[in-house]
Design a protein around this motif. Structure first.
Motif, PDB file in Angstrom:
ATOM      1  N   UNK A 187     -16.853  22.556  -2.093  1.00  0.00           N
ATOM      2  CA  UNK A 187     -16.363  21.525  -1.695  1.00  0.00           C
ATOM      3  C   UNK A 187     -14.845  21.359  -2.321  1.00  0.00           C
ATOM      4  N   UNK A 188     -14.132  22.283  -2.302  1.00  0.00           N
ATOM      5  CA  UNK A 188     -12.912  22.250  -3.116  1.00  0.00           C
ATOM      6  C   UNK A 188     -11.745  21.085  -2.445  1.00  0.00           C
ATOM      7  N   UNK A 189     -11.802  21.450  -1.236  1.00  0.00           N
ATOM      8  CA  UNK A 189     -10.775  20.521  -0.554  1.00  0.00           C
ATOM      9  C   UNK A 189     -11.206  19.066  -0.660  1.00  0.00           C
ATOM     10  N   UNK A 190     -12.427  18.798  -0.067  1.00  0.00           N
ATOM     11  CA  UNK A 190     -12.877  17.383  -0.283  1.00  0.00           C
ATOM     12  C   UNK A 190     -12.822  16.764  -1.841  1.00  0.00           C
ATOM     13  N   UNK A 191     -13.148  17.648  -2.807  1.00  0.00           N
ATOM     14  CA  UNK A 191     -12.972  17.127  -3.797  1.00  0.00           C
ATOM     15  C   UNK A 191     -11.588  16.817  -4.460  1.00  0.00           C
ATOM     16  N   UNK A 192     -10.693  17.755  -4.364  1.00  0.00           N
ATOM     17  CA  UNK A 192      -9.340  17.610  -4.607  1.00  0.00           C
ATOM     18  C   UNK A 192      -8.783  16.465  -3.972  1.00  0.00           C
ATOM     19  N   UNK A 193      -9.151  16.163  -2.659  1.00  0.00           N
ATOM     20  CA  UNK A 193      -8.582  15.021  -1.934  1.00  0.00           C
ATOM     21  C   UNK A 193      -9.230  13.751  -2.803  1.00  0.00           C
ATOM     22  N   UNK A 194     -10.450  13.483  -3.143  1.00  0.00           N
ATOM     23  CA  UNK A 194     -11.141  12.456  -3.602  1.00  0.00           C
ATOM     24  C   UNK A 194     -10.357  12.245  -5.020  1.00  0.00           C
ATOM     25  N   UNK A 195     -10.417  13.472  -5.821  1.00  0.00           N
ATOM     26  CA  UNK A 195      -9.900  13.136  -7.376  1.00  0.00           C
ATOM     27  C   UNK A 195      -8.533  12.799  -7.203  1.00  0.00           C
ATOM     28  N   UNK A 196      -7.534  13.332  -6.209  1.00  0.00           N
ATOM     29  CA  UNK A 196      -6.222  12.755  -6.155  1.00  0.00           C
ATOM     30  C   UNK A 196      -5.947  11.344  -5.719  1.00  0.00           C
ATOM     31  N   UNK A 197      -6.809  10.734  -4.820  1.00  0.00           N
ATOM     32  CA  UNK A 197      -6.742   9.576  -4.408  1.00  0.00           C
ATOM     33  C   UNK A 197      -7.064   8.532  -5.501  1.00  0.00           C
ATOM     34  N   UNK A 198      -8.412   8.707  -6.117  1.00  0.00           N
ATOM     35  CA  UNK A 198      -8.888   7.922  -7.140  1.00  0.00           C
ATOM     36  C   UNK A 198      -7.831   8.029  -8.512  1.00  0.00           C
ATOM     37  N   UNK A 199      -7.398   9.077  -8.710  1.00  0.00           N
ATOM     38  CA  UNK A 199      -6.430   9.157  -9.839  1.00  0.00           C
ATOM     39  C   UNK A 199      -5.027   8.291  -9.495  1.00  0.00           C
ATOM     40  N   UNK A 200      -4.578   8.322  -8.186  1.00  0.00           N
ATOM     41  CA  UNK A 200      -3.390   7.519  -7.579  1.00  0.00           C
ATOM     42  C   UNK A 200      -3.739   6.246  -7.787  1.00  0.00           C
ATOM     43  N   UNK A 201      -5.020   5.798  -7.275  1.00  0.00           N
ATOM     44  CA  UNK A 201      -5.364   4.351  -7.180  1.00  0.00           C
ATOM     45  C   UNK A 201      -5.423   3.784  -8.594  1.00  0.00           C
ATOM     46  N   UNK A 202      -6.120   4.563  -9.575  1.00  0.00           N
ATOM     47  CA  UNK A 202      -6.358   4.128 -10.890  1.00  0.00           C
ATOM     48  C   UNK A 202      -4.879   4.034 -11.465  1.00  0.00           C
ATOM     49  N   UNK A 203      -4.250   5.094 -11.401  1.00  0.00           N
ATOM     50  CA  UNK A 203      -2.628   4.685 -12.157  1.00  0.00           C
ATOM     51  C   UNK A 203      -1.940   3.851 -11.378  1.00  0.00           C
ATOM     52  N   UNK A 204      -2.033   3.553 -10.265  1.00  0.00           N
ATOM     53  CA  UNK A 204      -1.224   2.492  -9.548  1.00  0.00           C
ATOM     54  C   UNK A 204      -1.771   1.235  -9.887  1.00  0.00           C
ATOM     55  N   UNK A 205      -3.128   0.996  -9.793  1.00  0.00           N
ATOM     56  CA  UNK A 205      -3.738  -0.432 -10.115  1.00  0.00           C
ATOM     57  C   UNK A 205      -3.232  -0.871 -11.735  1.00  0.00           C
ATOM     58  N   UNK A 206      -3.503   0.212 -12.427  1.00  0.00           N
ATOM     59  CA  UNK A 206      -3.039  -0.127 -13.953  1.00  0.00           C
ATOM     60  C   UNK A 206      -1.710  -0.383 -14.086  1.00  0.00           C
ATOM     61  N   UNK A 207      -0.891   0.472 -13.630  1.00  0.00           N
ATOM     62  CA  UNK A 207       0.528   0.174 -13.622  1.00  0.00           C
ATOM     63  C   UNK A 207       1.163  -0.944 -12.771  1.00  0.00           C
ATOM     64  N   UNK A 208       0.514  -1.551 -12.079  1.00  0.00           N
ATOM     65  CA  UNK A 208       0.564  -2.621 -11.256  1.00  0.00           C
ATOM     66  C   UNK A 208       0.507  -4.156 -12.173  1.00  0.00           C
ATOM     67  N   UNK A 209      -0.375  -3.779 -13.153  1.00  0.00           N
ATOM     68  CA  UNK A 209      -0.587  -4.960 -14.107  1.00  0.00           C
ATOM     69  C   UNK A 209       0.836  -5.263 -14.889  1.00  0.00           C
ATOM     70  N   UNK A 210       1.705  -4.323 -14.724  1.00  0.00           N
ATOM     71  CA  UNK A 210       2.839  -4.400 -15.778  1.00  0.00           C
ATOM     72  C   UNK A 210       4.332  -4.549 -14.755  1.00  0.00           C
ATOM     73  N   UNK A 211       4.544  -3.530 -14.083  1.00  0.00           N
ATOM     74  CA  UNK A 211       5.739  -3.565 -13.023  1.00  0.00           C
ATOM     75  C   UNK A 211       5.775  -2.561 -12.074  1.00  0.00           C
ATOM     76  N   UNK A 212       6.719  -2.462 -11.355  1.00  0.00           N
ATOM     77  CA  UNK A 212       6.821  -1.368 -10.137  1.00  0.00           C
ATOM     78  C   UNK A 212       7.015   0.007 -10.607  1.00  0.00           C
TER      79      UNK A 212
END
Length: 134
Positions: free
Chosen positions: A57-82
């Motif tokens: 399930x390469x495509x689904x896992x790639x999409x899921x890990x990319x979305x989760x990584x972006x969300x995590x990085x964005x949420x942790x980064x939003x604690x500080x500034x844009x």
């Protein structure tokens, strides 16, 4: 493997709650490092662990890990500034795309997963120590 994925996500949620208390005292450079580490480590762990478990399930896992990584990085980064949020988003994107490729080529995944989880624990410990010192 799924339990380890859930434990990783729970640890990152607890880390977010912990960091939200210290966000006013964290400087720009430390905030950027926090966003990059959290987005990258979460997408790396999700991508590798799911790819080892669900190999075809390469495509689904790639999409899921990319979305989760972006969300995590964005949420942790939003604690500080844009700008920090943008850095966390881009790092989560890059690691999320590459992590399933790494999981797909593993011959003996147990040793790699043990090493990866040890490094994730080390990075989280370094983040907590650096937060307390700031």
């Amino acid at each position: 493997m799924q339990l380890l994925t859930y434990v990783n996500m729970l640890v990152f949620i607890m880390l977010y709650v912990f960091m939200s208390r210290y966000r006013k005292v964290v400087g720009f450079h430390l905030g950027m490092n926090i966003a990059m580490v959290t987005g990258g480590m979460l997408s790396l762990s999700v991508g590798v662990l799911l790819m080892v478990q669900y190999t075809f399930h390469f495509i689904a896992i790639t999409c899921l890990s990319t979305i989760l990584g972006m969300v995590a990085g964005g949420i942790f980064g939003a604690l500080f500034d844009y700008q920090t949020m943008l850095t966390g988003l881009s790092n989560g994107l890059m690691v999320g795309i590459m992590a399933p490729m790494l999981g797909a080529i593993l011959i003996n995944p147990f040793l790699f997963i043990v090493m990866m989880e040890g490094l994730i624990c080390l990075m989280i410990a370094l983040l907590v120590i650096s937060l307390r010192r700031s």
